[in-house]
Scaffold this active site. Structure first.
Site, PDB file in Angstrom:
ATOM      1  N   GLU A 177     -44.959 -31.439 -28.681  1.00  0.00           N
ATOM      2  CA  GLU A 177     -44.663 -30.799 -27.406  1.00  0.00           C
ATOM      3  C   GLU A 177     -45.882 -30.077 -26.836  1.00  0.00           C
ATOM      4  O   GLU A 177     -46.731 -29.578 -27.587  1.00  0.00           O
ATOM      5  CB  GLU A 177     -43.543 -29.775 -27.588  1.00  0.00           C
ATOM      6  CG  GLU A 177     -42.257 -30.359 -28.120  1.00  0.00           C
ATOM      7  CD  GLU A 177     -41.279 -29.327 -28.611  1.00  0.00           C
ATOM      8  OE1 GLU A 177     -40.065 -29.628 -28.597  1.00  0.00           O
ATOM      9  OE2 GLU A 177     -41.704 -28.227 -29.009  1.00  0.00           O
ATOM     10  N   THR A 205     -43.977 -28.016 -41.510  1.00  0.00           N
ATOM     11  CA  THR A 205     -43.029 -28.593 -40.563  1.00  0.00           C
ATOM     12  C   THR A 205     -43.501 -28.391 -39.127  1.00  0.00           C
ATOM     13  O   THR A 205     -43.363 -29.264 -38.279  1.00  0.00           O
ATOM     14  CB  THR A 205     -41.650 -27.943 -40.755  1.00  0.00           C
ATOM     15  OG1 THR A 205     -41.191 -28.221 -42.078  1.00  0.00           O
ATOM     16  CG2 THR A 205     -40.643 -28.469 -39.751  1.00  0.00           C
ATOM     17  N   ALA A 235     -39.860 -21.648 -43.972  1.00  0.00           N
ATOM     18  CA  ALA A 235     -41.138 -21.051 -43.589  1.00  0.00           C
ATOM     19  C   ALA A 235     -41.011 -19.914 -42.581  1.00  0.00           C
ATOM     20  O   ALA A 235     -41.867 -19.028 -42.525  1.00  0.00           O
ATOM     21  CB  ALA A 235     -42.058 -22.135 -43.029  1.00  0.00           C
ATOM     22  N   GLY A 256     -31.751 -24.577 -33.556  1.00  0.00           N
ATOM     23  CA  GLY A 256     -31.410 -25.646 -32.615  1.00  0.00           C
ATOM     24  C   GLY A 256     -32.358 -25.620 -31.438  1.00  0.00           C
ATOM     25  O   GLY A 256     -32.172 -24.841 -30.503  1.00  0.00           O
ATOM     26  N   ASP A 257     -33.394 -26.459 -31.476  1.00  0.00           N
ATOM     27  CA  ASP A 257     -34.478 -26.306 -30.495  1.00  0.00           C
ATOM     28  C   ASP A 257     -35.007 -27.613 -29.934  1.00  0.00           C
ATOM     29  O   ASP A 257     -36.127 -27.668 -29.424  1.00  0.00           O
ATOM     30  CB  ASP A 257     -35.630 -25.501 -31.103  1.00  0.00           C
ATOM     31  CG  ASP A 257     -36.219 -26.166 -32.344  1.00  0.00           C
ATOM     32  OD1 ASP A 257     -35.713 -27.237 -32.747  1.00  0.00           O
ATOM     33  OD2 ASP A 257     -37.168 -25.616 -32.918  1.00  0.00           O
ATOM     34  N   LYS A 266     -73.524 -30.211 -10.781  1.00  0.00           N
ATOM     35  CA  LYS A 266     -73.212 -31.486 -10.130  1.00  0.00           C
ATOM     36  C   LYS A 266     -73.828 -32.674 -10.860  1.00  0.00           C
ATOM     37  O   LYS A 266     -73.675 -33.821 -10.422  1.00  0.00           O
ATOM     38  CB  LYS A 266     -73.713 -31.461  -8.682  1.00  0.00           C
ATOM     39  CG  LYS A 266     -72.980 -30.454  -7.798  1.00  0.00           C
ATOM     40  CD  LYS A 266     -73.452 -30.542  -6.359  1.00  0.00           C
ATOM     41  CE  LYS A 266     -72.703 -29.572  -5.463  1.00  0.00           C
ATOM     42  NZ  LYS A 266     -73.152 -29.671  -4.048  1.00  0.00           N
TER      43      LYS A 266
END
Length: 353
Positions: A63, A91, A146, A233-234, A336
């Site tokens: 994510e 994890t 953890a 729960g994610d 530039k």
């Protein structure tokens, strides 16, 4: 043309953040991150917000979590792969960036694996201070992996929890947690089931890792006045609470457009009533309706919390003189003429005879 300036990004490695927490102490770090979160949530409307961008696979999810106010942009890269421990990997692994909105220049690049555990626990405590009954002293902690020590210590230091009732399907995880909490002042009780653990608890924290629709907590386990801190729960397809637990409770969330996709409320219709926590902290909503009400914080983790954690790190390392400057961005004598860098001799090149 403006004179060229040397620019560097401050880098915080995992060892740097470990050293920072060791030097400051875990309680001041949890408290400091919680204070940053509380302050940032109260200026909720100043942020450009969006749900995180997720890439799901068979074994987990990766994510990106972006957010910005008028001055600073932040993002976190984070994964969730429950099977990783088989390969000796965490994890959850994460890193993040703070950047200047005016120029886009990256100011800070930091590990966020350890920091995510701290900020998640701090966020739980911020929510519980607003939603749990005053005087709560006993917490059930379901899932002893953890994240569990951080949750335990945040509730101990920031809310005064003194007794933990523990359950995990892996007894070794509970034994690990108990060993790590020795000397903290927390009394721990190992239980043989979720139902046993939640009996008599003022607060219930669920922080399990399996990427499944689970029912860790069921309606028969509820007691009047209980506060539920649902952390595990994610993501889509991953839940911990029976839907009727939610129907019987006042439900509070971080950012509804994200939580309706990822949180336990994904089980319920889109018009199910929830309250965003910022409304409570800003005084726009009363929070808990009564001492007998059951409250749920359906926590999925939101980018604002990482913004707060990153700015805590930025200020802490400035105070302690930590971190290393790195040249993440090329140094240009003429901004530039990017191609011109290829005509200069890199100090890393070596001529092989």
């Amino acid at each position: 043309m403006a004179a060229p300036q040397h620019f560097s990004t401050l880098y915080l490695s995992a060892p740097d953040v470990i050293a920072l927490v060791q030097r400051k102490g875990i309680e001041p770090c949890l408290r400091g991150i919680a204070d940053c979160i509380h302050a940032d949530v109260q200026r909720w409307e100043a942020f450009d917000k969006s749900a995180r961008v997720a890439s799901h696979s068979r074994d987990g999810v990766i994510e990106l979590m972006p957010i910005a106010d008028g001055e600073t942009y932040a993002f976190k890269y984070v994964n969730g792969h429950p099977k990783n421990t088989r390969w000796g990997l965490p994890t959850v692994m994460a890193f993040g960036v703070l950047a200047d909105v005016a120029t886009g220049a990256p100011l800070l690049l930091s590990e966020l694996t350890l920091t995510t555990a701290l900020r998640t626990a701090a966020m739980s405590a911020v929510a519980a201070r607003a939603l749990a009954r005053p005087g709560s002293r006993t917490m059930a902690l379901i899932g002893n992996g953890a994240q569990s020590e951080f949750q335990a210590l945040a509730f101990h230091h920031l809310l005064g929890i003194n007794t933990l009732r523990l359950f995990d399907t892996d007894p070794a995880a509970t034994a690990k947690l108990q060993a790590n909490l020795k000397g903290t002042g927390l009394r721990t009780v190992a239980c043989t089931s979720t139902a046993e653990a939640v009996r008599g608890a003022d607060i219930v924290t669920t922080v399990t890792a399996d990427k499944t629709n689970a029912t860790i907590l069921t309606p028969d386990m509820l007691a009047p006045g209980m506060h539920i801190n649902a952390v595990g729960g994610d993501c889509p397809g991953k839940t911990e609470l029976h839907a009727d637990v939610l129907r019987q409770a006042q439900v509070f969330v971080e950012y509804a457009p994200q939580t309706r996709i990822e949180g336990d409320i994904q089980q319920l219709p889109a018009n199910f009533v929830v309250t965003e926590l910022w409304e409570v902290l800003a005084g726009q909503h009363g929070g808990r309706a009564s001492d007998a009400a059951v409250t749920v914080f359906d926590s999925v983790g939101f980018a604002l919390e990482d913004f707060s954690a990153l700015r805590f790190l930025r200020d802490a390392v400035a105070e302690l003189g930590m971190g290393q400057p790195i040249e993440l961005i090329p140094q240009l004598s003429d901004p530039k003429n990017l191609f011109g860098l290829l005509h200069t001799r890199s100090p890393l090149l070596r001529v092989v005879a």
